[in-house]
Every structure is written in structure tokens, then in C-alpha cells.
Design a protein around this motif. Structure first.
Motif, PDB file in Angstrom:
ATOM      1  N   PRO A   1       0.831  -1.211   0.000  1.00  0.00           N
ATOM      2  CA  PRO A   1       0.000   0.000   0.000  1.00  0.00           C
ATOM      3  C   PRO A   1       0.866   1.262   0.000  1.00  0.00           C
ATOM      4  O   PRO A   1       2.024   1.238   0.419  1.00  0.00           O
ATOM      5  CB  PRO A   1      -0.792  -0.118   1.305  1.00  0.00           C
ATOM      6  CG  PRO A   1       0.081  -0.941   2.196  1.00  0.00           C
ATOM      7  CD  PRO A   1       0.780  -1.921   1.285  1.00  0.00           C
ATOM      8  N   PHE A   2       0.308   2.352  -0.484  1.00  0.00           N
ATOM      9  CA  PHE A   2       0.998   3.642  -0.430  1.00  0.00           C
ATOM     10  C   PHE A   2       1.025   4.142   1.011  1.00  0.00           C
ATOM     11  O   PHE A   2       0.125   3.841   1.804  1.00  0.00           O
ATOM     12  CB  PHE A   2       0.251   4.675  -1.289  1.00  0.00           C
ATOM     13  CG  PHE A   2       0.539   4.589  -2.764  1.00  0.00           C
ATOM     14  CD1 PHE A   2       1.129   3.474  -3.319  1.00  0.00           C
ATOM     15  CD2 PHE A   2       0.200   5.635  -3.602  1.00  0.00           C
ATOM     16  CE1 PHE A   2       1.385   3.395  -4.682  1.00  0.00           C
ATOM     17  CE2 PHE A   2       0.448   5.580  -4.958  1.00  0.00           C
ATOM     18  CZ  PHE A   2       1.039   4.452  -5.505  1.00  0.00           C
TER      19      PHE A   2
ATOM     20  N   ASN B   1       0.883   7.543   3.614  1.00  0.00           N
ATOM     21  CA  ASN B   1      -0.048   8.674   3.620  1.00  0.00           C
ATOM     22  C   ASN B   1       0.405   9.811   2.707  1.00  0.00           C
ATOM     23  O   ASN B   1      -0.414  10.457   2.049  1.00  0.00           O
ATOM     24  CB  ASN B   1      -0.242   9.197   5.047  1.00  0.00           C
ATOM     25  CG  ASN B   1      -0.997   8.208   5.911  1.00  0.00           C
ATOM     26  OD1 ASN B   1      -1.753   7.375   5.409  1.00  0.00           O
ATOM     27  ND2 ASN B   1      -0.799   8.282   7.216  1.00  0.00           N
TER      28      ASN B   1
ATOM     29  N   ASN C   1      -0.925   6.397  -9.689  1.00  0.00           N
ATOM     30  CA  ASN C   1      -0.717   5.210  -8.859  1.00  0.00           C
ATOM     31  C   ASN C   1       0.258   4.211  -9.460  1.00  0.00           C
ATOM     32  O   ASN C   1       0.834   3.394  -8.737  1.00  0.00           O
ATOM     33  CB  ASN C   1      -2.050   4.499  -8.596  1.00  0.00           C
ATOM     34  CG  ASN C   1      -2.898   5.230  -7.572  1.00  0.00           C
ATOM     35  OD1 ASN C   1      -2.412   6.092  -6.847  1.00  0.00           O
ATOM     36  ND2 ASN C   1      -4.170   4.886  -7.511  1.00  0.00           N
TER      37      ASN C   1
ATOM     38  N   GLN D   1       2.219   9.636  -0.088  1.00  0.00           N
ATOM     39  CA  GLN D   1       1.982   9.308  -1.492  1.00  0.00           C
ATOM     40  C   GLN D   1       0.497   9.305  -1.824  1.00  0.00           C
ATOM     41  O   GLN D   1       0.103   9.643  -2.951  1.00  0.00           O
ATOM     42  CB  GLN D   1       2.616   7.956  -1.830  1.00  0.00           C
ATOM     43  CG  GLN D   1       4.137   7.972  -1.804  1.00  0.00           C
ATOM     44  CD  GLN D   1       4.711   9.057  -2.703  1.00  0.00           C
ATOM     45  OE1 GLN D   1       4.311   9.196  -3.865  1.00  0.00           O
ATOM     46  NE2 GLN D   1       5.649   9.840  -2.180  1.00  0.00           N
ATOM     47  N   CYS D   2      -0.336   8.925  -0.864  1.00  0.00           N
ATOM     48  CA  CYS D   2      -1.782   8.989  -1.085  1.00  0.00           C
ATOM     49  C   CYS D   2      -2.235  10.430  -1.280  1.00  0.00           C
ATOM     50  O   CYS D   2      -3.120  10.708  -2.116  1.00  0.00           O
ATOM     51  CB  CYS D   2      -2.525   8.372   0.106  1.00  0.00           C
ATOM     52  SG  CYS D   2      -2.455   6.571   0.158  1.00  0.00           S
TER      53      CYS D   2
ATOM     54  N   THR E   1      -1.418  11.455  -4.796  1.00  0.00           N
ATOM     55  CA  THR E   1      -2.402  10.886  -5.718  1.00  0.00           C
ATOM     56  C   THR E   1      -3.707  11.673  -5.658  1.00  0.00           C
ATOM     57  O   THR E   1      -4.279  12.032  -6.705  1.00  0.00           O
ATOM     58  CB  THR E   1      -2.671   9.410  -5.384  1.00  0.00           C
ATOM     59  OG1 THR E   1      -1.492   8.639  -5.659  1.00  0.00           O
ATOM     60  CG2 THR E   1      -3.827   8.853  -6.208  1.00  0.00           C
TER      61      THR E   1
END
Length: 199
Positions: free
Chosen positions: A24-25, A27, A77, A29-30, A33
Motif C-alpha cells: 500500500p501507499f 499517507n 498510482n 503518497q496517497c 495521488t
């Protein structure tokens, strides 16, 4: 015996392989995105609203924005994936639009067959040309449903260009990202070179 062996082999493959799931990414990197996708689609919707006018908010044109959602998901992503690169994104959609335009010229072809043929032709052609891009399959279904005007197709290609330029700006502001990951001028991949999958 041969059919049983084939069936067992199919079942083993259908149960899944041993590849690990992607991590999972974090926080940060989220947030990159979220910001990238939100800004891109805000720009696209503003452009669509501006072109269509307040009294005519787009109608069919809004439906062609759907594949752009798939594009931005790839661009933010899966920045390094071949299918996410600008070359694939643009050229594959040119193929998709061309196929749909051609199918709409066949008067004896009903919508049912057109919507089945379009993604099949596009998926096969882009694979053969080395420009695989999943959103092109989605676009081929959308554009085969209705006979869109030429200006709608150019609007769609313009949306791809805007999304790509926005992705270049935003992704490269992050120290952990790079987009595109291939050379912009790497056109020499489009050829019919036999591969190990040629059987």
C-alpha cells in the motif's frame, strides 16, 4: 488423457500464482495521488463546462470523461508502468477512436456487435503495436455506443493531453516520483516484431 491433463493444468492456473500483492501507499503518497487526480479532473470538468456553456452542460460529452478517470489512476498510482506512459496513453486512444469511427461507418452493424467488436479490435491492435493502455479499451466501448462528433473526439484527445501534462507537473514535484518513466520520443517500439507469445 490429454483433455484431463489440460483441465488439471487450467485449474492449477485458475487458482492463482505466487506473485505477492503490491504494497500500500504511505499517507504522503496517497496525498500526492489525491491532489493530482482532483486537480486534473477539476480542470477537465471546468473545460467541459466552459466549452458546453452553462445552458448546455455537456450531455453525451460527459460520458467520454469516464476513461480519463482510468487514465489519471494509472498516472498517479502506477507512474512507472508501461501502460501509464504518455506514448501509450495517446497513441492507443487514437487507435480506439479510429476503430470506433470505422465501425460506425458500417451501416449494417448494430450496436450490440459494434460494442463487442470495438474493444476486441482495440485490445488486439494495441497489443500488437506495443501500446497497451487499458483506458483505450474503456474508450472504445464508450465511443462505440454512440456516434460522437469529431469535435467530441478531439475534446477527448485534448483531455488526455491535459491530464498528461498535469501528471508531469505534479508527479515530478514529489521526490519519490517520476513521470514519465520512458523517453517522450521513444516511438520505435511501434512495430510488428515477433515475441515469445507468438504461437
Amino acid at each position: 488423457y490429454a483433455s484431463k491433463s489440460k483441465g488439471m493444468k487450467w485449474w492449477q492456473k485458475a487458482k492463482g500464482g505466487h506473485a505477492s500483492n503490491p504494497p500500500p501507499f504511505n499517507n504522503t503518497q496517497c496525498l500526492w495521488t489525491f491532489a493530482g487526480v482532483w486537480i486534473t479532473h477539476a480542470l477537465l470538468m471546468w473545460l467541459e463546462y466552459f466549452i458546453s456553456g452553462k445552458s448546455a452542460p455537456g450531455g453525451l460529452r460527459k460520458s467520454i470523461l469516464g476513461p480519463l478517470g482510468a487514465l489519471t489512476t494509472l498516472q498517479y498510482n502506477l507512474t512507472a508502468a508501461p501502460a501509464s506512459q504518455p506514448r501509450n496513453a495517446f497513441l492507443s486512444q487514437v487507435v480506439a477512436l479510429s476503430v470506433c469511427h470505422f465501425l460506425h461507418q458500417m451501416e449494417g452493424l448494430d450496436q450490440w456487435h459494434r460494442c463487442a467488436l470495438a474493444p476486441a479490435i482495440v485490445a488486439t491492435t494495441t497489443a500488437r503495436l506495443g501500446i497497451i493502455h487499458p483506458p483505450a479499451g474503456a474508450a472504445s466501448v464508450v465511443f462505440s455506443l454512440e456516434n460522437f462528433r469529431s469535435e467530441d473526439m478531439f475534446f477527448f484527445l485534448g483531455g488526455i493531453s491535459i491530464a498528461t501534462l498535469t501528471a508531469v507537473v505534479i508527479n515530478n514535484l514529489s521526490d519519490k516520483r517520476q513521470y514519465p518513466s520512458t523517453n517522450w520520443m521513444a516511438w520505435n517500439g511501434i512495430c510488428c516484431i515477433p515475441t515469445s507469445m507468438d504461437h
